[in-house]
Scaffold this motif. Structure first.
Motif, PDB file in Angstrom:
ATOM      1  N   ASP A  59       0.634  -1.154  -0.120  1.00  0.00           N
ATOM      2  CA  ASP A  59       0.085  -0.081   0.141  1.00  0.00           C
ATOM      3  C   ASP A  59       0.773   1.200   0.021  1.00  0.00           C
ATOM      4  O   ASP A  59       1.865   1.393   0.461  1.00  0.00           O
ATOM      5  CB  ASP A  59      -1.078   0.150   1.255  1.00  0.00           C
ATOM      6  CG  ASP A  59      -2.050   0.968   1.140  1.00  0.00           C
ATOM      7  OD1 ASP A  59      -2.530   1.194  -0.063  1.00  0.00           O
ATOM      8  OD2 ASP A  59      -2.484   1.552   2.019  1.00  0.00           O
ATOM      9  N   HIS A 155      15.500  10.008   6.551  1.00  0.00           N
ATOM     10  CA  HIS A 155      15.680   8.365   6.474  1.00  0.00           C
ATOM     11  C   HIS A 155      15.471   7.459   7.874  1.00  0.00           C
ATOM     12  O   HIS A 155      14.509   6.974   8.331  1.00  0.00           O
ATOM     13  CB  HIS A 155      16.695   7.839   5.653  1.00  0.00           C
ATOM     14  CG  HIS A 155      16.493   6.231   5.591  1.00  0.00           C
ATOM     15  ND1 HIS A 155      17.175   5.512   6.279  1.00  0.00           N
ATOM     16  CD2 HIS A 155      16.036   5.406   4.473  1.00  0.00           C
ATOM     17  CE1 HIS A 155      16.988   4.285   5.834  1.00  0.00           C
ATOM     18  NE2 HIS A 155      16.292   4.271   4.868  1.00  0.00           N
ATOM     19  N   SER A 231      17.871  -1.367   4.383  1.00  0.00           N
ATOM     20  CA  SER A 231      19.032  -0.536   4.586  1.00  0.00           C
ATOM     21  C   SER A 231      19.377  -0.717   6.421  1.00  0.00           C
ATOM     22  O   SER A 231      18.700  -1.455   7.056  1.00  0.00           O
ATOM     23  CB  SER A 231      18.295   0.979   4.594  1.00  0.00           C
ATOM     24  OG  SER A 231      17.469   1.128   5.782  1.00  0.00           O
TER      25      SER A 231
HETATM   26  C1  LIG Z   1       9.975  -5.719  -0.852  1.00  0.00           C
HETATM   27  C2  LIG Z   1       9.640  -4.487  -0.491  1.00  0.00           C
HETATM   28  C3  LIG Z   1       8.314  -4.145  -0.499  1.00  0.00           C
HETATM   29  C4  LIG Z   1       7.812  -2.588   0.060  1.00  0.00           C
HETATM   30  N1  LIG Z   1       6.480  -2.284   0.144  1.00  0.00           N
HETATM   31  C5  LIG Z   1       6.245  -1.168   0.428  1.00  0.00           C
HETATM   32  C6  LIG Z   1       4.955  -0.795   0.259  1.00  0.00           C
HETATM   33  O1  LIG Z   1       4.047  -1.460   0.088  1.00  0.00           O
HETATM   34  N2  LIG Z   1       4.582   0.371   0.837  1.00  0.00           N
HETATM   35  C7  LIG Z   1       5.608   1.436   0.974  1.00  0.00           C
HETATM   36  O2  LIG Z   1       5.143   2.491   1.381  1.00  0.00           O
HETATM   37  N3  LIG Z   1       6.728   1.060   1.246  1.00  0.00           N
HETATM   38  C8  LIG Z   1       7.018  -0.113   0.889  1.00  0.00           C
HETATM   39  N4  LIG Z   1       8.536  -0.481   0.980  1.00  0.00           N
HETATM   40  C9  LIG Z   1       9.451   0.514   1.272  1.00  0.00           C
HETATM   41  C10 LIG Z   1       9.980   0.382   2.664  1.00  0.00           C
HETATM   42  O3  LIG Z   1       9.053  -0.003   3.616  1.00  0.00           O
HETATM   43  C11 LIG Z   1      10.864   1.394   2.973  1.00  0.00           C
HETATM   44  O4  LIG Z   1      10.610   2.472   3.007  1.00  0.00           O
HETATM   45  C12 LIG Z   1      12.157   1.369   1.648  1.00  0.00           C
HETATM   46  O5  LIG Z   1      12.589   0.277   1.270  1.00  0.00           O
HETATM   47  C13 LIG Z   1      13.232   2.307   2.321  1.00  0.00           C
HETATM   48  O6  LIG Z   1      13.741   1.326   3.406  1.00  0.00           O
HETATM   49  P1  LIG Z   1      15.023   0.961   3.661  1.00  0.00           P
HETATM   50  O7  LIG Z   1      15.790   2.253   3.345  1.00  0.00           O
HETATM   51  O8  LIG Z   1      15.272   0.563   4.671  1.00  0.00           O
HETATM   52  O9  LIG Z   1      15.423  -0.142   2.385  1.00  0.00           O
HETATM   53  C14 LIG Z   1       8.942  -1.867   0.365  1.00  0.00           C
HETATM   54  C15 LIG Z   1      10.283  -2.238   0.348  1.00  0.00           C
HETATM   55  C16 LIG Z   1      10.714  -3.508   0.022  1.00  0.00           C
HETATM   56  C17 LIG Z   1      12.084  -3.757   0.018  1.00  0.00           C
END
Ligand SMILES: Cc1cc2nc3c(=O)[nH]c(=O)nc-3n(C[C@H](O)[C@H](O)[C@H](O)COP(=O)(O)O)c2cc1C
Length: 456
Positions: A59, A155, A231
């Protein structure tokens, strides 16, 4: 003891174009019917028949960053707009299924934790303990501006915020009501036990919540907790909170390393490392022969719209790639955004300078497994051997991708012990990890009994 069978989730979104953009135009594709409840009930029943563990809803609460200077592209291509609320759909799915878990992505941004916790507890009652929550923090400026902020919060601060959000929810779910507080004794006329229901009196940086929780303890109390985002801050958050992390690792070896690292962090956070499981996202192109599978994969490539894939994925690079022709070499693009992303692209196309089109093609093929059912089973065995507990099945078409997977791949997986034949009884958590409630080593457990005797 041989490794347990894999779990399976269907990765969907309450929208037309979720990941493999353009595939909705396939004649048999039905995902454009997302406004139609029958579409979802039909899919949920199909998944339950096939013994899937979860229907897993992604979502968003806003648009991705602009493409070619505005957001026309998203509307033109149905790229996650319109996009309906999956939480509203959940109770309907619950009423038509018995075992299927219902995983809902919800951002810390979109709802106050008091209200969110109340809705989730209500759904967990109605579904007899089949609700899971994918905790995300919203990565677009537009989403944050939809909720009154100037733009996205930094972040790591988003994850710190998320830690407070989940703590408020844990306090409500785990600490506000003691076991046995709901009495409902008609003859004695006593409905609830005042001494066993508590206010939580949370005061933090972002929230002040008095409580008590308005819903009595549901079968799981806290829903099954998923997290997506790998991350360093994301991993730390998963290590503290998640029972399952949704990953998109490029290979089983990469997953093995990620899993070991995140489990090490879980141990550091005082948890049992194996209480954190990993679900890998993969899509499947299935053929009765290798040649047929390769042909279907080429046909899928024809259907996929590279510019929409670019519009979806450009955010991470910090550049509006819509201003560049698809054949522009990446080297000509200056970015202050994610350098590691460009490095990844150069490694993936080692023999020449990669272009914007390469980026689109690689993105749309990441996690695509092409082959016969036996070849797919071989690949899934490698993922399981790398420590992955579940597969989140990405679709090209709904319901087509799941019909094919159920008809052609799951029987082979069952023969090889890679998929279960029957559901275990009980809640989604019991099916996943053998218990209805979070274990004692989870941070939410410290709120059990924590508010007893606190003056009102
Ligand atoms: C497999 C996967 C699915 C995700 N699904 C969603 C989602 O449905 N909605 C959303 O707002 N963010 C989604 N995200 C984003 C993450 O929650 C996060 O905000 C984004 O990966 C950045 O986080 P990070 O810097 O820790 O990788 C998803 C990320 C990944 C890797």
């Amino acid at each position: 003891m041989s490794a347990p069978p894999l779990n399976f989730a269907a990765f969907v979104m309450n929208t037309t174009s979720h990941i493999l953009h353009g595939a909705w135009r396939a004649p048999e594709a039905q995902q454009h019917r997302f406004n139609d409840l029958d579409h979802w009930i039909g899919l949920a029943k199909l998944l339950e028949e096939a013994r899937f563990d979860f229907i897993f809803f992604a979502d968003v609460v806003g648009l991705y960053d602009d493409y070619q200077g505005d957001w026309k592209k998203f509307v033109d291509s149905g790229l996650q707009i319109p996009s309906n609320d999956p939480l509203v759909l959940a109770s309907a799915i619950a009423s038509h299924t018995e075992h299927l878990g219902i995983a809902i992505t919800s951002s810390i941004l979109q709802e106050h934790p008091f209200d969110f916790a109340r809705k989730i507890s209500t759904l967990d009652h109605l579904s007899k303990g089949r609700i899971a929550w994918n905790i995300v923090t919203s990565l677009s400026d537009n989403a944050w501006r939809n909720f009154g902020y100037d733009g996205i919060t930094k972040h790591d601060d988003r994850y710190a915020w998320a830690d407070e959000y989940v703590d408020v929810a844990y306090k409500l779910w785990e600490g506000s009501w003691d076991e046995g507080a709901l009495i409902q004794d008609k003859s004695g006329g006593l409905h609830g036990d005042y001494d066993r229901v508590h206010k939580i009196n949370h005061v933090g940086e972002h929230y002040r919540v008095e409580g008590p929780h308005l819903v009595s303890p549901s079968p799981q109390r806290t829903p099954v907790l998923f997290q997506a985002g790998s991350s360093p801050a994301g991993r730390r958050f998963a290590a503290r909170n998640a029972e399952a992390q949704f990953i998109l690792s490029p290979s089983p070896d990469a997953a093995r390393t990620l899993i070991a690292d995140t489990r090490r962090l879980a141990a550091e956070a005082g948890r049992e490392p194996t209480d954190l499981q990993f679900f890998q996202g993969l899509s499947f192109v299935i053929g009765s022969t290798e040649e047929e599978a390769a042909r279907k994969s080429r046909e899928l490539d024809e259907l996929i719209d590279p510019s929409t894939i670019i519009a979806h994925s450009a955010g991470g690079i910090g550049v509006d790639l819509g201003h560049y022709d698809l054949d522009t070499p990446i080297g000509q693009i200056h970015t202050e955004g994610s350098q590691s992303f460009l490095l990844w692209l150069r490694e993936a196309v080692p023999d020449r300078e990669p272009t914007v089109r390469d980026l689109a093609q690689l993105r749309s093929r990441t996690g695509r497994v092409v082959g016969t059912p036996d070849q797919i089973a071989d690949r899934l065995e490698q993922w399981r051997d790398a420590g992955v507990a579940g597969i989140n099945v990405i679709n090209a078409t709904i319901p087509g991708s799941y019909v094919e997977f159920a008809e052609h791949v799951l029987p082979v997986l069952r023969e090889r012990g890679l998929a279960k034949r029957e559901y275990a009884e009980g809640t989604s958590r019991a099916k996943l990890s053998g218990r209805d409630r979070l274990p004692e080593s989870h941070p939410a457990a410290r709120y059990r009994g924590a508010f007893a005797g606190v003056p009102a």
